[in-house]
Design a protein around this motif. Structure first.
Motif, PDB file in Angstrom:
ATOM      1  N   ALA A 199      61.329  61.514  29.546  1.00  0.00           N
ATOM      2  CA  ALA A 199      59.968  60.982  29.519  1.00  0.00           C
ATOM      3  C   ALA A 199      59.816  59.822  30.496  1.00  0.00           C
ATOM      4  CB  ALA A 199      59.614  60.512  28.111  1.00  0.00           C
ATOM      5  N   GLU A 200      58.645  59.693  31.066  1.00  0.00           N
ATOM      6  CA  GLU A 200      58.370  58.566  31.953  1.00  0.00           C
ATOM      7  C   GLU A 200      58.427  57.267  31.160  1.00  0.00           C
ATOM      8  OE1 GLU A 200      54.720  59.093  34.003  1.00  0.00           O
ATOM      9  OE2 GLU A 200      55.253  61.055  34.822  1.00  0.00           O
ATOM     10  N   ALA A 201      58.832  56.203  31.836  1.00  0.00           N
ATOM     11  CA  ALA A 201      59.017  54.920  31.155  1.00  0.00           C
ATOM     12  C   ALA A 201      57.739  54.419  30.494  1.00  0.00           C
ATOM     13  CB  ALA A 201      59.528  53.881  32.152  1.00  0.00           C
ATOM     14  N   SER A 202      56.598  54.825  31.020  1.00  0.00           N
ATOM     15  CA  SER A 202      55.321  54.342  30.484  1.00  0.00           C
ATOM     16  C   SER A 202      54.893  55.066  29.213  1.00  0.00           C
ATOM     17  CB  SER A 202      54.226  54.499  31.543  1.00  0.00           C
ATOM     18  OG  SER A 202      54.081  55.861  31.911  1.00  0.00           O
ATOM     19  N   ILE A 203      55.570  56.152  28.868  1.00  0.00           N
ATOM     20  CA  ILE A 203      55.163  56.950  27.709  1.00  0.00           C
ATOM     21  C   ILE A 203      55.815  56.424  26.438  1.00  0.00           C
ATOM     22  CG2 ILE A 203      55.247  59.238  26.657  1.00  0.00           C
ATOM     23  CD1 ILE A 203      55.052  60.458  29.400  1.00  0.00           C
ATOM     24  N   ASP A 204      55.006  56.191  25.430  1.00  0.00           N
ATOM     25  CA  ASP A 204      55.481  55.736  24.130  1.00  0.00           C
ATOM     26  C   ASP A 204      56.207  56.884  23.441  1.00  0.00           C
ATOM     27  OD1 ASP A 204      55.907  54.705  21.629  1.00  0.00           O
ATOM     28  OD2 ASP A 204      53.803  54.307  21.174  1.00  0.00           O
ATOM     29  N   HIS A 205      57.452  56.663  23.047  1.00  0.00           N
ATOM     30  CA  HIS A 205      58.227  57.723  22.411  1.00  0.00           C
ATOM     31  C   HIS A 205      57.592  58.212  21.113  1.00  0.00           C
ATOM     32  CE1 HIS A 205      62.367  57.216  24.597  1.00  0.00           C
ATOM     33  NE2 HIS A 205      61.383  57.607  25.386  1.00  0.00           N
ATOM     34  N   ALA A 206      56.818  57.356  20.452  1.00  0.00           N
ATOM     35  CA  ALA A 206      56.152  57.777  19.219  1.00  0.00           C
ATOM     36  C   ALA A 206      55.209  58.945  19.479  1.00  0.00           C
ATOM     37  CB  ALA A 206      55.385  56.602  18.617  1.00  0.00           C
ATOM     38  N   ALA A 207      54.635  58.985  20.671  1.00  0.00           N
ATOM     39  CA  ALA A 207      53.705  60.055  21.021  1.00  0.00           C
ATOM     40  C   ALA A 207      54.417  61.383  21.269  1.00  0.00           C
ATOM     41  CB  ALA A 207      52.902  59.660  22.261  1.00  0.00           C
ATOM     42  N   LEU A 208      55.742  61.339  21.385  1.00  0.00           N
ATOM     43  CA  LEU A 208      56.524  62.534  21.667  1.00  0.00           C
ATOM     44  C   LEU A 208      57.194  63.111  20.420  1.00  0.00           C
ATOM     45  CD1 LEU A 208      58.283  61.291  24.933  1.00  0.00           C
ATOM     46  CD2 LEU A 208      56.259  62.760  24.765  1.00  0.00           C
ATOM     47  N   LEU A 209      57.066  62.411  19.308  1.00  0.00           N
ATOM     48  CA  LEU A 209      57.776  62.824  18.098  1.00  0.00           C
ATOM     49  C   LEU A 209      57.336  64.208  17.619  1.00  0.00           C
ATOM     50  CD1 LEU A 209      59.938  61.838  16.138  1.00  0.00           C
ATOM     51  CD2 LEU A 209      58.113  60.922  14.697  1.00  0.00           C
ATOM     52  N   ASP A 210      56.036  64.491  17.663  1.00  0.00           N
ATOM     53  CA  ASP A 210      55.549  65.796  17.211  1.00  0.00           C
ATOM     54  C   ASP A 210      56.092  66.924  18.085  1.00  0.00           C
ATOM     55  OD1 ASP A 210      54.178  64.762  15.068  1.00  0.00           O
ATOM     56  OD2 ASP A 210      52.230  64.723  16.073  1.00  0.00           O
ATOM     57  N   GLU A 211      56.154  66.682  19.407  1.00  0.00           N
ATOM     58  CA  GLU A 211      56.714  67.721  20.287  1.00  0.00           C
ATOM     59  C   GLU A 211      58.184  67.959  19.965  1.00  0.00           C
ATOM     60  OE1 GLU A 211      57.683  68.791  24.959  1.00  0.00           O
ATOM     61  OE2 GLU A 211      56.404  67.073  24.517  1.00  0.00           O
ATOM     62  N   ALA A 212      58.916  66.877  19.731  1.00  0.00           N
ATOM     63  CA  ALA A 212      60.332  67.015  19.385  1.00  0.00           C
ATOM     64  C   ALA A 212      60.498  67.806  18.092  1.00  0.00           C
ATOM     65  CB  ALA A 212      60.975  65.636  19.248  1.00  0.00           C
ATOM     66  N   LEU A 213      59.671  67.534  17.106  1.00  0.00           N
ATOM     67  CA  LEU A 213      59.767  68.241  15.829  1.00  0.00           C
ATOM     68  C   LEU A 213      59.370  69.704  15.968  1.00  0.00           C
ATOM     69  CD1 LEU A 213      58.420  65.418  13.540  1.00  0.00           C
ATOM     70  CD2 LEU A 213      60.642  66.565  13.275  1.00  0.00           C
ATOM     71  N   LEU A 214      58.401  69.986  16.841  1.00  0.00           N
ATOM     72  CA  LEU A 214      58.037  71.372  17.104  1.00  0.00           C
ATOM     73  C   LEU A 214      59.230  72.129  17.676  1.00  0.00           C
ATOM     74  CD1 LEU A 214      54.785  72.645  18.743  1.00  0.00           C
ATOM     75  CD2 LEU A 214      56.987  73.425  19.626  1.00  0.00           C
ATOM     76  N   ARG A 215      59.904  71.492  18.617  1.00  0.00           N
ATOM     77  CA  ARG A 215      61.090  72.117  19.214  1.00  0.00           C
ATOM     78  C   ARG A 215      62.211  72.253  18.185  1.00  0.00           C
ATOM     79  NH1 ARG A 215      61.534  72.582  24.921  1.00  0.00           N
ATOM     80  NH2 ARG A 215      59.585  72.010  25.947  1.00  0.00           N
ATOM     81  N   GLU A 216      62.393  71.242  17.358  1.00  0.00           N
ATOM     82  CA  GLU A 216      63.449  71.296  16.333  1.00  0.00           C
ATOM     83  C   GLU A 216      63.250  72.494  15.419  1.00  0.00           C
ATOM     84  OE1 GLU A 216      65.071  70.644  12.302  1.00  0.00           O
ATOM     85  OE2 GLU A 216      62.948  70.519  12.868  1.00  0.00           O
ATOM     86  N   LYS A 217      62.022  72.703  14.985  1.00  0.00           N
ATOM     87  CA  LYS A 217      61.732  73.820  14.089  1.00  0.00           C
ATOM     88  C   LYS A 217      62.002  75.156  14.776  1.00  0.00           C
ATOM     89  CE  LYS A 217      58.047  75.748  11.195  1.00  0.00           C
ATOM     90  NZ  LYS A 217      56.630  75.578  10.737  1.00  0.00           N
ATOM     91  N   ALA A 218      61.577  75.282  16.022  1.00  0.00           N
ATOM     92  CA  ALA A 218      61.775  76.531  16.758  1.00  0.00           C
ATOM     93  C   ALA A 218      63.252  76.769  17.038  1.00  0.00           C
ATOM     94  CB  ALA A 218      60.990  76.492  18.066  1.00  0.00           C
ATOM     95  N   TYR A 219      63.966  75.723  17.393  1.00  0.00           N
ATOM     96  CA  TYR A 219      65.381  75.865  17.706  1.00  0.00           C
ATOM     97  C   TYR A 219      66.182  76.234  16.461  1.00  0.00           C
ATOM     98  CZ  TYR A 219      64.168  73.476  22.116  1.00  0.00           C
ATOM     99  OH  TYR A 219      63.614  73.124  23.322  1.00  0.00           O
ATOM    100  N   ALA A 220      65.780  75.691  15.314  1.00  0.00           N
ATOM    101  CA  ALA A 220      66.460  76.038  14.064  1.00  0.00           C
ATOM    102  C   ALA A 220      66.303  77.532  13.775  1.00  0.00           C
ATOM    103  CB  ALA A 220      65.895  75.210  12.916  1.00  0.00           C
ATOM    104  N   LYS A 221      65.109  78.058  13.978  1.00  0.00           N
ATOM    105  CA  LYS A 221      64.874  79.481  13.747  1.00  0.00           C
ATOM    106  C   LYS A 221      65.667  80.348  14.720  1.00  0.00           C
ATOM    107  CE  LYS A 221      60.236  79.194  11.699  1.00  0.00           C
ATOM    108  NZ  LYS A 221      58.806  79.578  11.843  1.00  0.00           N
ATOM    109  N   ALA A 222      65.949  79.789  15.904  1.00  0.00           N
ATOM    110  CA  ALA A 222      66.696  80.540  16.917  1.00  0.00           C
ATOM    111  C   ALA A 222      68.200  80.535  16.658  1.00  0.00           C
ATOM    112  CB  ALA A 222      66.415  79.965  18.297  1.00  0.00           C
ATOM    113  N   GLY A 223      68.634  79.768  15.656  1.00  0.00           N
ATOM    114  CA  GLY A 223      70.054  79.769  15.319  1.00  0.00           C
ATOM    115  C   GLY A 223      70.782  78.476  15.584  1.00  0.00           C
ATOM    116  N   ALA A 224      70.057  77.416  15.960  1.00  0.00           N
ATOM    117  CA  ALA A 224      70.717  76.123  16.184  1.00  0.00           C
ATOM    118  C   ALA A 224      71.180  75.535  14.859  1.00  0.00           C
ATOM    119  CB  ALA A 224      69.765  75.161  16.877  1.00  0.00           C
TER     120      ALA A 224
END
Length: 257
Positions: free
Chosen positions: A160-185
């Motif tokens: 992420a760019e330094a100017s981006i607040d990581h809090a704003a990225l949490l939902d995207e990370a969780l979306l990926r976590e859910k998808a990756y878990a279903k894929a076998g992670a």
């Protein structure tokens, strides 16, 4: 039960929320042996450190055959489980990822990291693309009959760019976590995320064991333990510590002459 299966299952059991496995990442057989003598329950390579120790840059600059040669020597030199930072699988297409992971698992490792950044490219793979790549890893593990621990790494925060607040990225990370878990992670690795509040929220909302990257500092490691993570990696920090000390001692020796 084979020896490698027993090791893989033992490694899997080390991922406990609030009682994480701490991995002091190594870069060759010698450093692996030293860390194993310290009482480590498992050994983990770090791609940056492995590459730097052999004169390469990170980002799959080191040829895959050379990486596998290092891993082979590491596994032969320790008796504890070994997991490998496998970057992007040294391939883009899922079929090639499967083939490369098969080669890795033949060396009796118990797990691997697979990241979702496009190595030597721009940005991250789409969720769909990375799901297909993780499914390819799981296929290789299933075909090999090894209950390998697949640690799905997201670079949502790291890239992420330094100017981006990581809090704003949490939902995207969780979306990926859910998808990756279903894929076998089996685990979810979030390098670049260090904010205590956000790490705690991620641990509370994710279904997979959370892996964070910490500095080579016991105080900071203890902070992460309290947040509910299941795995703590030090990444290239141990290599930085070692090389800084080596340089300091070499300089002192030269000045003493």
């Amino acid at each position: 039960m084979t020896s490698i299966t027993a090791k893989a299952l033992a490694f899997r059991r080390l991922h406990v929320r609030g009682e994480p496995i701490v991995l002091y990442n190594i870069w060759d057989a010698g450093s692996a042996a030293v860390v194993a003598r310290s009482g480590a329950k498992a050994i983990a390579t770090g791609s940056w450190s492995v590459a730097a120790a052999q004169g390469y840059g990170d980002g799959e600059e080191m040829p895959l055959d050379d990486v596998l040669a290092v891993v082979r020597r590491v596994v032969r030199n320790v008796n504890v489980p070994v997991t490998v930072d496998f970057e992007g699988g040294y391939a883009v297409e899922p079929a090639l990822v499967t083939e490369n992971v098969r080669r890795l698992l033949q060396l009796n490792v118990v797990g691997l990291n697979l990241e979702d950044q496009v190595v030597n490219g721009l940005g991250l793979y789409s969720v769909r693309e990375q799901v297909e790549r993780l499914e390819a890893v799981r296929k290789a593990a299933d075909d090999a009959g090894v209950p390998a621990f697949i640690n799905a790494r997201t670079d949502v925060f790291l890239k992420a760019e330094a100017s981006i607040d990581h809090a704003a990225l949490l939902d995207e990370a969780l979306l990926r976590e859910k998808a990756y878990a279903k894929a076998g992670a089996d685990g979810f690795f979030v390098p670049g995320l260090a904010d205590i509040v956000l790490v705690r929220k991620l641990c509370e909302r994710a279904s997979l064991p959370i892996n964070v990257m910490a500095p080579d500092d016991p105080v900071r490691i203890r902070e992460f333990v309290k947040l509910g993570v299941s795995r703590i990696s030090l990444g290239p920090a141990p290599f930085f510590t070692m090389t800084a000390d080596l340089e300091r001692r070499a300089r002192a020796a030269a000045l003493a002459a």
